[in-house]
Every structure is written in C-alpha cells, then in structure tokens.
Design an enzyme around this catalytic site. Structure first.
Site, PDB file in Angstrom:
ATOM      1  CE  LYS A  18      54.591  31.242 -93.455  1.00 55.25           C
ATOM      2  NZ  LYS A  18      55.915  31.190 -92.806  1.00 55.25           N
ATOM      3  CD  GLU A  26      52.526  16.462-101.350  1.00 54.09           C
ATOM      4  OE1 GLU A  26      52.846  15.544-100.582  1.00 54.09           O
ATOM      5  OE2 GLU A  26      52.145  16.269-102.512  1.00 54.09           O
ATOM      6  CB  CYS A  55      57.921  14.402 -96.181  1.00 56.18           C
ATOM      7  SG  CYS A  55      58.609  14.747 -97.788  1.00 56.18           S
ATOM      8  CD  GLU A  61      56.075  14.029 -89.851  1.00 57.44           C
ATOM      9  OE1 GLU A  61      55.457  15.039 -89.519  1.00 57.44           O
ATOM     10  OE2 GLU A  61      56.413  13.793 -91.025  1.00 57.44           O
ATOM     11  CE  LYS A  99      45.580   5.233 -93.165  1.00 54.13           C
ATOM     12  NZ  LYS A  99      46.337   3.974 -92.963  1.00 54.13           N
TER      13      LYS A  99
HETATM   14  P1  NDP Z   1      54.942  23.335 -90.394  1.00 57.26           P
HETATM   15  O1  NDP Z   1      53.619  22.771 -90.733  1.00 57.26           O
HETATM   16  O2  NDP Z   1      55.199  23.717 -88.997  1.00 57.26           O
HETATM   17  O3  NDP Z   1      55.230  24.641 -91.275  1.00 57.26           O
HETATM   18  C1  NDP Z   1      55.103  24.631 -92.663  1.00 57.26           C
HETATM   19  C2  NDP Z   1      54.762  26.019 -93.144  1.00 57.26           C
HETATM   20  O4  NDP Z   1      53.455  26.376 -92.672  1.00 57.26           O
HETATM   21  C3  NDP Z   1      55.694  27.100 -92.606  1.00 57.26           C
HETATM   22  O5  NDP Z   1      55.890  28.076 -93.595  1.00 57.26           O
HETATM   23  C4  NDP Z   1      54.913  27.647 -91.433  1.00 57.26           C
HETATM   24  O6  NDP Z   1      55.292  28.933 -91.048  1.00 57.26           O
HETATM   25  C5  NDP Z   1      53.515  27.623 -91.988  1.00 57.26           C
HETATM   26  N1  NDP Z   1      52.455  27.658 -90.983  1.00 57.26           N
HETATM   27  C6  NDP Z   1      52.525  27.305 -89.675  1.00 57.26           C
HETATM   28  N2  NDP Z   1      51.334  27.511 -89.080  1.00 57.26           N
HETATM   29  C7  NDP Z   1      50.498  28.001 -90.018  1.00 57.26           C
HETATM   30  C8  NDP Z   1      49.124  28.400 -90.015  1.00 57.26           C
HETATM   31  N3  NDP Z   1      48.369  28.347 -88.917  1.00 57.26           N
HETATM   32  N4  NDP Z   1      48.580  28.845 -91.161  1.00 57.26           N
HETATM   33  C9  NDP Z   1      49.313  28.911 -92.301  1.00 57.26           C
HETATM   34  N5  NDP Z   1      50.629  28.555 -92.362  1.00 57.26           N
HETATM   35  C10 NDP Z   1      51.205  28.093 -91.242  1.00 57.26           C
HETATM   36  O7  NDP Z   1      56.003  22.274 -90.932  1.00 57.26           O
HETATM   37  P2  NDP Z   1      57.574  22.316 -90.789  1.00 57.26           P
HETATM   38  O8  NDP Z   1      58.105  23.556 -91.413  1.00 57.26           O
HETATM   39  O9  NDP Z   1      57.915  22.012 -89.375  1.00 57.26           O
HETATM   40  O10 NDP Z   1      58.015  21.089 -91.723  1.00 57.26           O
HETATM   41  C11 NDP Z   1      58.002  19.770 -91.304  1.00 57.26           C
HETATM   42  C12 NDP Z   1      56.700  19.101 -91.682  1.00 57.26           C
HETATM   43  O11 NDP Z   1      56.522  19.163 -93.086  1.00 57.26           O
HETATM   44  C13 NDP Z   1      56.699  17.623 -91.360  1.00 57.26           C
HETATM   45  O12 NDP Z   1      55.449  17.275 -90.833  1.00 57.26           O
HETATM   46  C14 NDP Z   1      56.907  16.956 -92.708  1.00 57.26           C
HETATM   47  O13 NDP Z   1      56.425  15.647 -92.795  1.00 57.26           O
HETATM   48  C15 NDP Z   1      56.161  17.888 -93.587  1.00 57.26           C
HETATM   49  N6  NDP Z   1      56.606  17.731 -94.965  1.00 57.26           N
HETATM   50  C16 NDP Z   1      55.824  16.999 -95.816  1.00 57.26           C
HETATM   51  C17 NDP Z   1      56.224  16.775 -97.107  1.00 57.26           C
HETATM   52  C18 NDP Z   1      55.386  15.968 -98.044  1.00 57.26           C
HETATM   53  O14 NDP Z   1      55.721  15.932 -99.216  1.00 57.26           O
HETATM   54  N7  NDP Z   1      54.328  15.321 -97.616  1.00 57.26           N
HETATM   55  C19 NDP Z   1      57.496  17.324 -97.616  1.00 57.26           C
HETATM   56  C20 NDP Z   1      58.241  18.067 -96.642  1.00 57.26           C
HETATM   57  C21 NDP Z   1      57.798  18.256 -95.354  1.00 57.26           C
HETATM   58  P3  NDP Z   1      56.294  29.137 -89.794  1.00 57.26           P
HETATM   59  O15 NDP Z   1      57.567  28.501 -90.206  1.00 57.26           O
HETATM   60  O16 NDP Z   1      56.367  30.581 -89.633  1.00 57.26           O
HETATM   61  O17 NDP Z   1      55.664  28.435 -88.621  1.00 57.26           O
END
Ligand code: NDP
Length: 498
Positions: free
Chosen positions: A177, A252, A286, A387, A457
């Site tokens: 997804k 992640e 990220c 962040e 962390k």
């Molecule tokens: P989100 O956490 O908002 O969304 C990520 C995914 O999770 C989306 O597909 C989202 O769907 C889904 N999601 C949201 N709520 C739920 C839930 N309750 N249960 C299951 N799935 C859910 O992140 P963003 O898309 O805004 O991306 C940015 C974030 O990702 C930042 O915090 C960034 O740091 C992190 N990131 C970390 C990386 C790493 O390697 N550590 C790499 C890249 C990004 P929907 O879009 O429909 O809300």
C-alpha cells in the site's frame, strides 16, 4: 499519457481491477493545487481479498526456484527503465519532487534496487551447526508467507520497491500500500507485475487511507508481518495494533538528523553537502539534516557561506529541469512548516534566510516554502526536537566536539548524523558515541543499495538496503538432525522402554 483520463487500477490475485466498492480519491499536484488523477480508494474488503489471494499463492511462490524469482525482479526493473519517460513526470506531478531529482534518482534507483535485490538475494544462505558429534543443526531462512508493505510519499516508487524486492526474492507474497497522496507510480508498478508474468496472488497492490486500508493490512490475520516506512507516530500505532497478535513490525520511521561541523572541516565540502542534503527534495528526505552544530572557530564562515549557497537554490515549478527545489508534498506539509517557522520566530531565533513562501506567479497556488535557516540558541526548542520534514533548519554554535555529540544525542530520534573533520580518528571516535543507526564522516545523505539504512530510538530499528534488508523478510527456522541411532536424553538410563 494523460494522468487525469487514465484508469488506475489496483492489483488483486493477478488481476488489475477496481475496488469492490468502486471508490476513488483525488491525487493533487502540490505545485499548483490541481487534481491530476483519480486513484482507487480501497476498503478493508479489498485487503481481505488481497490477503486471501496472497495466502493461496504463498506455497508455490516459496517453492519457486530463487533464480526464477530473481528473473521476475529483473523483468520489473526492465519495465521501469522502459517506461521511465512516463514515470519521471508522473512521479514529479504527484508529490512535487523536481524532475532533476526524479529523473536522476527516483526512477533509475527504483530499477537499480530491484536489480540489486535480484542478485544479492541469491547469495544468502542459512547456517549449519555441529550441535554435538552426532547431531547437526541447520538454519533455513524461511519467508514469513504473506507480508504487508506500507510506504510513504517522499520517494513513492523507490520506497515501494525497496520493500517489494527483498520480500519477493526471499519467497514472500505481499500486499503493498503506497501513500494516498502519491500512489500513481506504484499503480503503474501493478501493471508491470502483470506484464512481467508474476504469478497470481504473489503481488497485490491496494490504495486508500492508512487509517482504514493500512490498518486492515496490519491487523489481517493472514498477514504475518508488516514492513512500514513512515512517521514515528504512525509506526507506534502499527506496533499497538500488532502487539495483541504478537505480529512483528519492521519500522523505518522519522528522524531529526544532525551535522556536527568541527573547526578543521573542509569548508567547501561541508557547505556544499549541507546545502544539498538539507534542501534536496525540499528537506523531505528521512536522512536530511535539520540540526547543525558548528564549532565556534568555523561558525561565522559556515553561517555566511551556508546562507549564501542556500539563497541561490532555484525554487519553482518542479517540471522545469533547472528547478532545484519544488513544493512540499501537500498543503498540510506547508502549514506544518509555517507553524514551526512562526514558533522559532516567537522564540526570538534569528531567521538568517527564508521563513516565507516564494513570491512568484508560478508558485502562488502551490505548497511552497523557501529554504529557511534559523540561528538557534536552545536545543530543547521544538525546531530542534521535532521532525518538520520541510526545508527548515536550525544552526547552533558549539565549543567542543563533545558538546556536539551531547546535543546530537539529546533527541528522541536516532536515524542518522554526520561529523565533518579532517581528523578521521577524532571523527570515528565521535561517531561511535552518537546514537544513530547510520552515520557518515565527511558525507551526508549518501545512500546506496549496497549499504544498510535505518535508525534506532524512535526512528525505528529496521535495516533497508544491503544484505541486511533480506533478514527483515525471513525468519530462521532451526532444524535439528540426529545422526545417532539412539538420540541422547537425560533420562536415557532411567526410562524403561519395555
Ligand atoms: P505516514 O506515516 O503519514 O504514512 C506512511 C504510510 O503509512 C502511508 O501509506 C499511509 O497511508 C500509511 N498509514 C497512515 N496511517 C496508518 C495507520 N494508522 N495504519 C497503517 N498505515 C497507515 O508518512 P508520510 O507518508 O507522511 O511520510 C513521511 C514520513 O516518513 C516521515 O516521518 C519520514 O521521516 C518517514 N520516512 C522514513 C524513512 C526512513 O528510512 N526512516 C524513509 C522515508 C520516509 P496514507 O498515505 O493513506 O495516510
């Protein structure tokens, strides 16, 4: 291809189809606020169908020769490269990453990730153990079966295939997804899975709100593990949902990444890398550094040159090849950035650059924020702790390397950090005291498939990329083989077998 008129479909059980309830959701171009496409809006019913299809396909896929599984990944990579002229602008239009980035990074890297996993996945083996002279233990790396892959928007196709590649090569079937604001290239990937001939049910791709579709994946009884990249808050929610079922979660998560610049740093290199890594993709990486701890001897020069370099970043229409920074991914991201800018100003921090929207006709309807640099005096302020995921950073003066390490560690996050010094010994010793999953000396934001990526962390604990990524998709099945005709037990002289 016309984004708006195109009929995007999900993939369930090898078939491209519409959601059971037929819903759609708008995909908006953040550069101008216009709706560019309608994507399928699934519900829990679609997830259930996907999970059942994956469960049905699980055994045959696990028993497919790994070389054949690798060939499917290579075919997917080939199709991505074939269609790059379509995928590059599509990626840019849906989340605002400039075309200079999507053409040089997103799309080629997505193909490269699949090719890398197709190769390295074949080299991974279990172990054998001489348990005792007449027994051998072995560990066989078993796929989980059905895994849920939930990905963010900041590199939509790359983050999706970074999970899909290792999941498939290790023999898992999956439900993928992508983020709701940027699902289009992953929906094209659904078509490539069909074209590549990947067997029915092995890859299922659904789109829809995380709160509904994401949670349905996480909690579905047939899904054995969730591999999630996204915000730490959402990661915690997924862990909560998984705990009652003792279901593993690979995570992640977010970061609040730092650069420490020491007096003896090579100033040209540090300024160039600081500018690029903080503002590349509008700071929505990220690994982007948003906290800079700069030693007093180099502080004034660093500030002057960092501000000068960042002020030359071209901000505008991401479709133009010369644009270096486009909009944020959607309007709420801009609102968040502006909230932190206001809070930093209210705290009395000096705004050295930016702090506002660009003032041009081409950016007026988009989610833009200019590169913004604050001079900060309080590491506990939310600008230095949260962040923000935007081109908004803080710079603080430090006296000693030890103070820099202490400030970097004064964070709930632990994704990545870098130290800039000509003294590698000092740099390495500092890095060893820094609590992050990834660290660089004289580099930042350099991430390649060969090297592991991930945090500690509240940034999560998982590794993506490298051979380590494969271990997130397998568990060690220990098998004991007795070579003795009479197995050993502690009761051997006490048990009567008659
Ligand atoms: P989100 O956490 O908002 O969304 C990520 C995914 O999770 C989306 O597909 C989202 O769907 C889904 N999601 C949201 N709520 C739920 C839930 N309750 N249960 C299951 N799935 C859910 O992140 P963003 O898309 O805004 O991306 C940015 C974030 O990702 C930042 O915090 C960034 O740091 C992190 N990131 C970390 C990386 C790493 O390697 N550590 C790499 C890249 C990004 P929907 O879009 O429909 O809300």
């Amino acid at each position: 291809m016309d984004y708006m008129d195109y009929h995007y479909r999900i993939l369930i059980d090898g078939k491209l189809c519409d959601p059971v309830k037929g819903g759609t959701m708008d995909v908006v171009n953040p550069a101008n606020g216009k709706v560019i496409a309608k994507a399928p809006r699934c519900t829990a019913e679609d997830v259930d169908l996907a999970a059942k299809a994956a469960q049905k396909a699980r055994k045959a896929w696990k028993n497919t020769y790994i070389g054949d599984r690798a060939n499917y990944l290579m075919k997917l990579a080939e199709l991505i490269r074939r269609d790059q002229d379509l995928l590059i602008p599509m990626e840019t239009a849906q989340y605002g990453g400039p075309i200079s980035k999507t053409s040089r990074f997103d799309i080629p890297s997505a193909a490269g990730e699949l090719e890398f996993m197709a190769g390295i996945g074949r080299a991974v083996t279990g172990t054998t153990i001489t348990a005792n002279p007449s027994a051998r233990g072995m560990t066989v790396l078993e796929p989980y079966g059905v895994v849920g892959l939930i990905t963010p928007w900041n590199f939509p196709l790359v983050t999706a295939v970074s999970k899909l590649g290792p999941a498939l090569i290790t023999g898992n079937c999956c439900i993928l997804k992508p983020a709701s604001c940027a699902p289009l290239t992953v929906l094209k990937l659904a078509e490539y899975c069909v074209e590549a001939g990947i067997p029915e049910g092995v890859v299922n791709i659904v789109t829809g709100p995380g709160s509904e579709v994401g949670e349905a994946i996480v909690t579905h009884p047939l899904v054995r593990k969730t591999n999630f990249t996204g915000d730490s808050r959402v990661g915690k929610r997924i862990m909560e949902l998984s705990a009652p079922m003792v279901k593993p979660v690979a995570s992640e998560l977010g970061g609040k990444n730092a650069m420490i610049v020491l007096d003896d740093a090579e100033i040209d290199a540090v300024v160039e890398t600081a500018t690029y890594s903080a503002f590349f993709n509008s700071g929505q990486n990220c690994g982007s550094p948003s906290r800079f701890y700069v030693q007093e001897g180099i502080y004034d020069e660093f500030i002057r040159r960092f501000v000068a370099a960042a002020s030359k970043i071209t901000v505008g229409d991401p479709m133009k090849p010369e644009t270096m920074m486009g909009p944020l991914a959607y309007m709420a991201c801009r609102d968040t950035a502006e909230k932190y800018i206001a809070s930093a100003k209210a705290a009395g921090f000096r705004c050295l650059l930016g702090g506002e929207r660009p003032n041009t006709p081409e950016t007026k309807d988009g989610a833009y924020v200019m590169p913004t640099i604050f001079e900060v005096t309080d590491n506990k302020h939310e600008l230095m702790q949260d962040e923000i995921f935007a081109p908004v950073v803080g710079v603080m003066k430090i006296k000693t390397p030890e103070e820099g390490v202490e400030l970097v560690n004064d964070s709930r996050y632990g994704l990545c950090a870098s130290v800039w010094t000509r003294d590698f010994r000092k740099g390495l010793l500092m890095i060893e005291d820094i609590e992050t999953g990834t660290a660089w000396i004289n580099q930042h934001l350099e991430i390649v498939p060969e090297t592991p990526w991930g945090g500690c962390k509240e940034s999560g604990w998982t590794k993506e990329n490298s051979v380590l990524a494969l271990s997130e998709y397998t568990y060690h099945h220990h098998i004991w083989v007795s070579l003795s005709e009479k197995p050993h037990t502690f009761w051997e002289s006490m048990i009567s077998l008659d």
